[in-house]
Enzyme design. Structure first.
Site, PDB file in Angstrom:
ATOM      1  N   ASN A   1       0.813  -1.214   0.000  1.00 23.80           N
ATOM      2  CA  ASN A   1       0.000   0.000   0.000  1.00 23.80           C
ATOM      3  C   ASN A   1       0.853   1.273   0.000  1.00 23.80           C
ATOM      4  O   ASN A   1       1.664   1.490   0.903  1.00 23.80           O
ATOM      5  CB  ASN A   1      -0.893  -0.024   1.252  1.00 23.80           C
ATOM      6  CG  ASN A   1      -2.153   0.800   1.089  1.00 23.80           C
ATOM      7  OD1 ASN A   1      -2.406   1.378   0.032  1.00 23.80           O
ATOM      8  ND2 ASN A   1      -2.950   0.852   2.156  1.00 23.80           N
TER       9      ASN A   1
ATOM     10  N   ASP B   1      -6.243  -3.457   1.540  1.00 24.32           N
ATOM     11  CA  ASP B   1      -5.039  -3.377   0.703  1.00 24.32           C
ATOM     12  C   ASP B   1      -4.392  -4.746   0.480  1.00 24.32           C
ATOM     13  O   ASP B   1      -3.421  -4.855  -0.266  1.00 24.32           O
ATOM     14  CB  ASP B   1      -4.035  -2.334   1.205  1.00 24.32           C
ATOM     15  CG  ASP B   1      -3.788  -2.337   2.702  1.00 24.32           C
ATOM     16  OD1 ASP B   1      -4.685  -1.936   3.462  1.00 24.32           O
ATOM     17  OD2 ASP B   1      -2.680  -2.730   3.105  1.00 24.32           O
TER      18      ASP B   1
ATOM     19  N   HIS C   1      -1.958   1.178  16.475  1.00 23.89           N
ATOM     20  CA  HIS C   1      -1.247   1.625  15.266  1.00 23.89           C
ATOM     21  C   HIS C   1       0.107   2.271  15.551  1.00 23.89           C
ATOM     22  O   HIS C   1       0.406   3.372  15.079  1.00 23.89           O
ATOM     23  CB  HIS C   1      -2.148   2.540  14.430  1.00 23.89           C
ATOM     24  CG  HIS C   1      -2.114   2.207  12.966  1.00 23.89           C
ATOM     25  ND1 HIS C   1      -1.368   2.918  12.063  1.00 23.89           N
ATOM     26  CD2 HIS C   1      -2.702   1.219  12.246  1.00 23.89           C
ATOM     27  CE1 HIS C   1      -1.521   2.396  10.842  1.00 23.89           C
ATOM     28  NE2 HIS C   1      -2.314   1.354  10.940  1.00 23.89           N
TER      29      HIS C   1
ATOM     30  N   HIS D   1      -3.227 -10.315   8.830  1.00 23.78           N
ATOM     31  CA  HIS D   1      -3.650  -8.987   8.377  1.00 23.78           C
ATOM     32  C   HIS D   1      -4.566  -9.121   7.161  1.00 23.78           C
ATOM     33  O   HIS D   1      -4.216  -9.792   6.192  1.00 23.78           O
ATOM     34  CB  HIS D   1      -2.376  -8.213   8.000  1.00 23.78           C
ATOM     35  CG  HIS D   1      -2.556  -6.744   7.873  1.00 23.78           C
ATOM     36  ND1 HIS D   1      -1.766  -5.974   7.044  1.00 23.78           N
ATOM     37  CD2 HIS D   1      -3.406  -5.886   8.479  1.00 23.78           C
ATOM     38  CE1 HIS D   1      -2.126  -4.707   7.151  1.00 23.78           C
ATOM     39  NE2 HIS D   1      -3.118  -4.620   8.010  1.00 23.78           N
TER      40      HIS D   1
ATOM     41  N   GLU E   1       1.966  -6.586  11.409  1.00 19.02           N
ATOM     42  CA  GLU E   1       1.488  -6.373  10.041  1.00 19.02           C
ATOM     43  C   GLU E   1       2.544  -5.727   9.156  1.00 19.02           C
ATOM     44  O   GLU E   1       2.497  -5.878   7.942  1.00 19.02           O
ATOM     45  CB  GLU E   1       0.177  -5.562  10.026  1.00 19.02           C
ATOM     46  CG  GLU E   1       0.339  -4.114  10.419  1.00 19.02           C
ATOM     47  CD  GLU E   1      -0.988  -3.363  10.534  1.00 19.02           C
ATOM     48  OE1 GLU E   1      -1.972  -3.982  10.974  1.00 19.02           O
ATOM     49  OE2 GLU E   1      -1.032  -2.192  10.183  1.00 19.02           O
TER      50      GLU E   1
ATOM     51  N   TRP F   1       2.669   6.897  12.391  1.00 13.58           N
ATOM     52  CA  TRP F   1       1.281   6.832  11.929  1.00 13.58           C
ATOM     53  C   TRP F   1       0.725   5.451  12.022  1.00 13.58           C
ATOM     54  O   TRP F   1       1.224   4.482  11.964  1.00 13.58           O
ATOM     55  CB  TRP F   1       1.159   7.318  10.480  1.00 13.58           C
ATOM     56  CG  TRP F   1      -0.275   7.264  10.041  1.00 13.58           C
ATOM     57  CD1 TRP F   1      -1.244   8.191  10.301  1.00 13.58           C
ATOM     58  CD2 TRP F   1      -0.920   6.196   9.329  1.00 13.58           C
ATOM     59  NE1 TRP F   1      -2.449   7.766   9.802  1.00 13.58           N
ATOM     60  CE2 TRP F   1      -2.276   6.548   9.202  1.00 13.58           C
ATOM     61  CE3 TRP F   1      -0.467   4.994   8.809  1.00 13.58           C
ATOM     62  CZ2 TRP F   1      -3.203   5.737   8.559  1.00 13.58           C
ATOM     63  CZ3 TRP F   1      -1.392   4.184   8.165  1.00 13.58           C
ATOM     64  CH2 TRP F   1      -2.750   4.554   8.037  1.00 13.58           C
TER      65      TRP F   1
ATOM     66  N   ARG G   1       0.549 -10.960  13.309  1.00 10.93           N
ATOM     67  CA  ARG G   1      -0.305 -10.181  12.406  1.00 10.93           C
ATOM     68  C   ARG G   1       0.139 -10.192  10.947  1.00 10.93           C
ATOM     69  O   ARG G   1      -0.466  -9.529  10.101  1.00 10.93           O
ATOM     70  CB  ARG G   1      -0.333  -8.722  12.898  1.00 10.93           C
ATOM     71  CG  ARG G   1      -1.113  -8.514  14.157  1.00 10.93           C
ATOM     72  CD  ARG G   1      -2.608  -8.607  13.902  1.00 10.93           C
ATOM     73  NE  ARG G   1      -3.111  -7.464  13.162  1.00 10.93           N
ATOM     74  CZ  ARG G   1      -4.044  -7.527  12.215  1.00 10.93           C
ATOM     75  NH1 ARG G   1      -4.561  -8.669  11.857  1.00 10.93           N
ATOM     76  NH2 ARG G   1      -4.452  -6.428  11.611  1.00 10.93           N
TER      77      ARG G   1
ATOM     78  N   TYR H   1      -6.434   7.696  12.607  1.00  2.00           N
ATOM     79  CA  TYR H   1      -6.453   6.370  12.006  1.00  2.00           C
ATOM     80  C   TYR H   1      -7.711   5.571  12.386  1.00  2.00           C
ATOM     81  O   TYR H   1      -8.119   5.583  13.540  1.00  2.00           O
ATOM     82  CB  TYR H   1      -5.216   5.560  12.434  1.00  2.00           C
ATOM     83  CG  TYR H   1      -5.361   4.121  12.033  1.00  2.00           C
ATOM     84  CD1 TYR H   1      -5.144   3.735  10.714  1.00  2.00           C
ATOM     85  CD2 TYR H   1      -5.816   3.166  12.936  1.00  2.00           C
ATOM     86  CE1 TYR H   1      -5.352   2.433  10.307  1.00  2.00           C
ATOM     87  CE2 TYR H   1      -6.026   1.852  12.538  1.00  2.00           C
ATOM     88  CZ  TYR H   1      -5.795   1.493  11.224  1.00  2.00           C
ATOM     89  OH  TYR H   1      -6.025   0.208  10.834  1.00  2.00           O
TER      90      TYR H   1
ATOM     91  N   HIS I   1     -14.178  -4.118  10.962  1.00  2.00           N
ATOM     92  CA  HIS I   1     -13.760  -2.815  11.488  1.00  2.00           C
ATOM     93  C   HIS I   1     -14.956  -1.916  11.772  1.00  2.00           C
ATOM     94  O   HIS I   1     -15.508  -1.331  10.835  1.00  2.00           O
ATOM     95  CB  HIS I   1     -12.904  -2.080  10.458  1.00  2.00           C
ATOM     96  CG  HIS I   1     -11.530  -2.648  10.281  1.00  2.00           C
ATOM     97  ND1 HIS I   1     -10.527  -1.934   9.678  1.00  2.00           N
ATOM     98  CD2 HIS I   1     -10.995  -3.830  10.627  1.00  2.00           C
ATOM     99  CE1 HIS I   1      -9.431  -2.669   9.650  1.00  2.00           C
ATOM    100  NE2 HIS I   1      -9.682  -3.834  10.212  1.00  2.00           N
TER     101      HIS I   1
ATOM    102  N   ARG J   1     -13.476  -5.030  15.649  1.00  4.15           N
ATOM    103  CA  ARG J   1     -12.459  -4.051  16.026  1.00  4.15           C
ATOM    104  C   ARG J   1     -13.133  -2.705  16.248  1.00  4.15           C
ATOM    105  O   ARG J   1     -13.972  -2.286  15.445  1.00  4.15           O
ATOM    106  CB  ARG J   1     -11.401  -3.941  14.922  1.00  4.15           C
ATOM    107  CG  ARG J   1     -10.173  -3.165  15.344  1.00  4.15           C
ATOM    108  CD  ARG J   1      -9.184  -2.969  14.192  1.00  4.15           C
ATOM    109  NE  ARG J   1      -9.517  -1.799  13.401  1.00  4.15           N
ATOM    110  CZ  ARG J   1      -8.663  -1.172  12.588  1.00  4.15           C
ATOM    111  NH1 ARG J   1      -7.424  -1.627  12.442  1.00  4.15           N
ATOM    112  NH2 ARG J   1      -9.034  -0.122  11.902  1.00  4.15           N
TER     113      ARG J   1
ATOM    114  N   GLU K   1      -3.579  -4.266  19.454  1.00  4.24           N
ATOM    115  CA  GLU K   1      -2.684  -4.452  18.305  1.00  4.24           C
ATOM    116  C   GLU K   1      -1.682  -3.311  18.183  1.00  4.24           C
ATOM    117  O   GLU K   1      -2.031  -2.152  18.413  1.00  4.24           O
ATOM    118  CB  GLU K   1      -3.566  -4.526  17.051  1.00  4.24           C
ATOM    119  CG  GLU K   1      -2.793  -4.570  15.751  1.00  4.24           C
ATOM    120  CD  GLU K   1      -3.711  -4.566  14.534  1.00  4.24           C
ATOM    121  OE1 GLU K   1      -4.932  -4.747  14.705  1.00  4.24           O
ATOM    122  OE2 GLU K   1      -3.203  -4.361  13.429  1.00  4.24           O
TER     123      GLU K   1
ATOM    124  N   ASP L   1      -6.730  -1.379  17.652  1.00  2.00           N
ATOM    125  CA  ASP L   1      -5.434  -1.174  16.994  1.00  2.00           C
ATOM    126  C   ASP L   1      -4.868   0.172  17.438  1.00  2.00           C
ATOM    127  O   ASP L   1      -5.450   1.226  17.143  1.00  2.00           O
ATOM    128  CB  ASP L   1      -5.652  -1.191  15.477  1.00  2.00           C
ATOM    129  CG  ASP L   1      -4.348  -1.279  14.687  1.00  2.00           C
ATOM    130  OD1 ASP L   1      -3.276  -1.029  15.271  1.00  2.00           O
ATOM    131  OD2 ASP L   1      -4.425  -1.597  13.487  1.00  2.00           O
TER     132      ASP L   1
ATOM    133  N   GLU M   1      -8.599 -11.086  10.081  1.00  2.00           N
ATOM    134  CA  GLU M   1      -9.160  -9.756   9.798  1.00  2.00           C
ATOM    135  C   GLU M   1      -9.845  -9.789   8.433  1.00  2.00           C
ATOM    136  O   GLU M   1      -9.314 -10.332   7.478  1.00  2.00           O
ATOM    137  CB  GLU M   1      -8.029  -8.713   9.788  1.00  2.00           C
ATOM    138  CG  GLU M   1      -8.504  -7.284   9.601  1.00  2.00           C
ATOM    139  CD  GLU M   1      -7.342  -6.295   9.646  1.00  2.00           C
ATOM    140  OE1 GLU M   1      -6.202  -6.689   9.338  1.00  2.00           O
ATOM    141  OE2 GLU M   1      -7.578  -5.128   9.999  1.00  2.00           O
TER     142      GLU M   1
END
Ligand code: EZ4
Ligand code: CO
Length: 407
Positions: free
Chosen positions: A37, A321, A217, A317, A267, A407, A288, A159, A122, A147, A241, A215, A344
């Site tokens: 991605n 994407d 992130h 994961h 991930e 991020w 993940r 996010y 999600h 999630r 996560e 998550d 997921e």
């Protein structure tokens, strides 16, 4: 089973996808997902310039040998671009071998260890009412694990929220088309103050049984992650996560010492070496990695077999994407392994489903790869050709004082 043709197909139906398409002398077609991605064309170049010429004339049956050849002969090892390229070759070869055998791929991986794969979706919202609507919508779709991501007061775009305060909806996933990445804002203290109350409200509304995930992130320091894990213990998360940035495996030791909230990570990892301490020292509960980003089925299987020795399970994961090809590969692997945890699953859009014809099913919150020979996914190259690549970037974060943050 000699490889006669190898093509790299780039298509952008709902978002960009990179697919490797191998054709054998006997006319079998095998597919592998190489989508990275926001950096898609780097993998395209790696495949087209350096890998495709090496594949023509090779015996497609030699999966392990091809994996080792691509990994070791490059000299430069690991990294997301290399490992996504190798993954695409590996998955396409497994697809071919299973088609040649006339079996769904999971049969070659040892056969089904279960009847279906528990999937999580999600749910998200800027505030609690929006979040509750989203959870209800997922329950209506049949999801049995969810999630939970929410907005944080004072932050405008963060996010995991399907729409931000400007009302612009993400196109199913965080990358956005355009010439520059979008800037989001972040404030860890505000997030840490807000999140436990969100889970308290969700548990009050939806009860104690529904598996809930979250998550973080990669945004927290080890001590912040430890505090969050502790604060969320009353809400019995399925996992927390990516609590800390993934590069430092030691960080998880501190988090682990402070909380019984299960931890998932990986991930953005791409080899077994990224997990070496995490698995051996039992610092995590779920792996993940995606098939697509971790060298394919051959390599992820090795990671998961290593993890199984320590009661660590899969949590592959599966955002949008990952293409339907990468998703199918995950489902065959997940059905076969003993230490499956959860999968997921964000649904792809209708344009994507026209480009990639899929045979996997989602029933009562559980995925199944289907029983067609191979992966069970075909690529409609005519449809694919109507959606040329469009530049897209993942967003990035700045703190309120302008500092770039994870991020
Ligand atoms: O941000 O796949 O758990 N899922 C995630 C994803 C990632 C994207 C990045 O490409 O963290 O939403
Ligand atoms: Co994640």
């Amino acid at each position: 089973m000699i490889i006669e043709q190898a093509e790299v197909v780039v298509t952008s139906p709902d978002r960009n996808f990179v697919t490797l398409r191998l054709t054998t002398e006997d006319g079998l077609v095998g597919l592998g997902d190489a989508t990275l991605n926001g950096r898609e064309l780097a993998v395209v170049a790696y495949l087209r310039e350096h890998v495709v010429p090496l594949l023509i004339g090779r015996d497609a049956h030699r999966i392990e040998d091809t994996w080792q050849f691509l990994y070791r002969s490059a000299y430069w090892r690991r990294g997301p671009v290399t490992m996504a390229a190798i993954a695409a070759v590996d998955v396409a070869l497994w697809d071919l071998k299973a088609q040649a055998a006339g079996m769904p791929l999971y049969q070659l991986l040892g056969g089904a260890s279960r009847t279906g794969l528990l999937a999580y979706g999600h749910a998200s919202g800027r505030d609690l009412p929006e979040l509750f609507d989203s959870i209800r919508d997922h329950l209506d779709q049949g999801y049995q694990a969810i999630r939970v991501q929410t907005g944080v007061p004072g932050l405008t775009a963060i996010y995991g929220i399907a729409s931000n305060s400007t009302g612009v909806r993400y196109d199913h996933e965080p990358a956005q088309r355009g010439a520059r990445p979008a800037e989001e804002d972040w404030d860890t203290r505000a997030y840490l103050r807000h999140l436990p109350a969100v889970f308290d409200a969700v548990r009050n509304e939806f009860g104690p049984e529904l598996p809930l995930l979250h998550d973080a992130h990669h945004r927290l320091t080890p001590i912040q992650a430890a505090r969050l894990g502790k604060a969320l213990e009353p809400y019995d998360l399925f996992w927390l996560e990516d609590a800390t940035p993934a590069e430092n495996q030691q960080a998880l030791r501190l988090v682990r010492q402070h909380t019984t909230t299960p931890l998932a990570i990986g991930e953005i990892f791409n080899t077994i070496w990224d997990y070496q301490e995490l698995i051996r020292e039992q610092l995590i509960d779920y792996v993940r990695s995606a098939v697509t980003h971790t060298g394919g089925i051959t390599h992820l299987r090795k990671i998961l077999d290593f993890a199984a020795q320590y009661q660590i399970k899969s949590g592959i994961h599966g955002p949008t994407d990952i293409s339907p090809v990468g998703m199918a590969a995950a489902l065959h692997l997940g059905l076969a392994i003993h230490n499956f945890g959860i999968q997921e699953y964000m649904k792809h859009g209708t344009r994507t489903n026209q480009v990639f014809h899929q045979t996997f099913t989602f029933t009562d919150g559980h995925l199944h790869p289907g029983d067609h020979p191979g992966l069970g996914v075909t690529l409609n190259t005519d449809h694919a050709g109507t959606y040329p690549y469009e530049q897209a970037y993942l967003p990035y974060n700045r703190l309120t004082d302008g500092t770039i943050h994870d991020w």
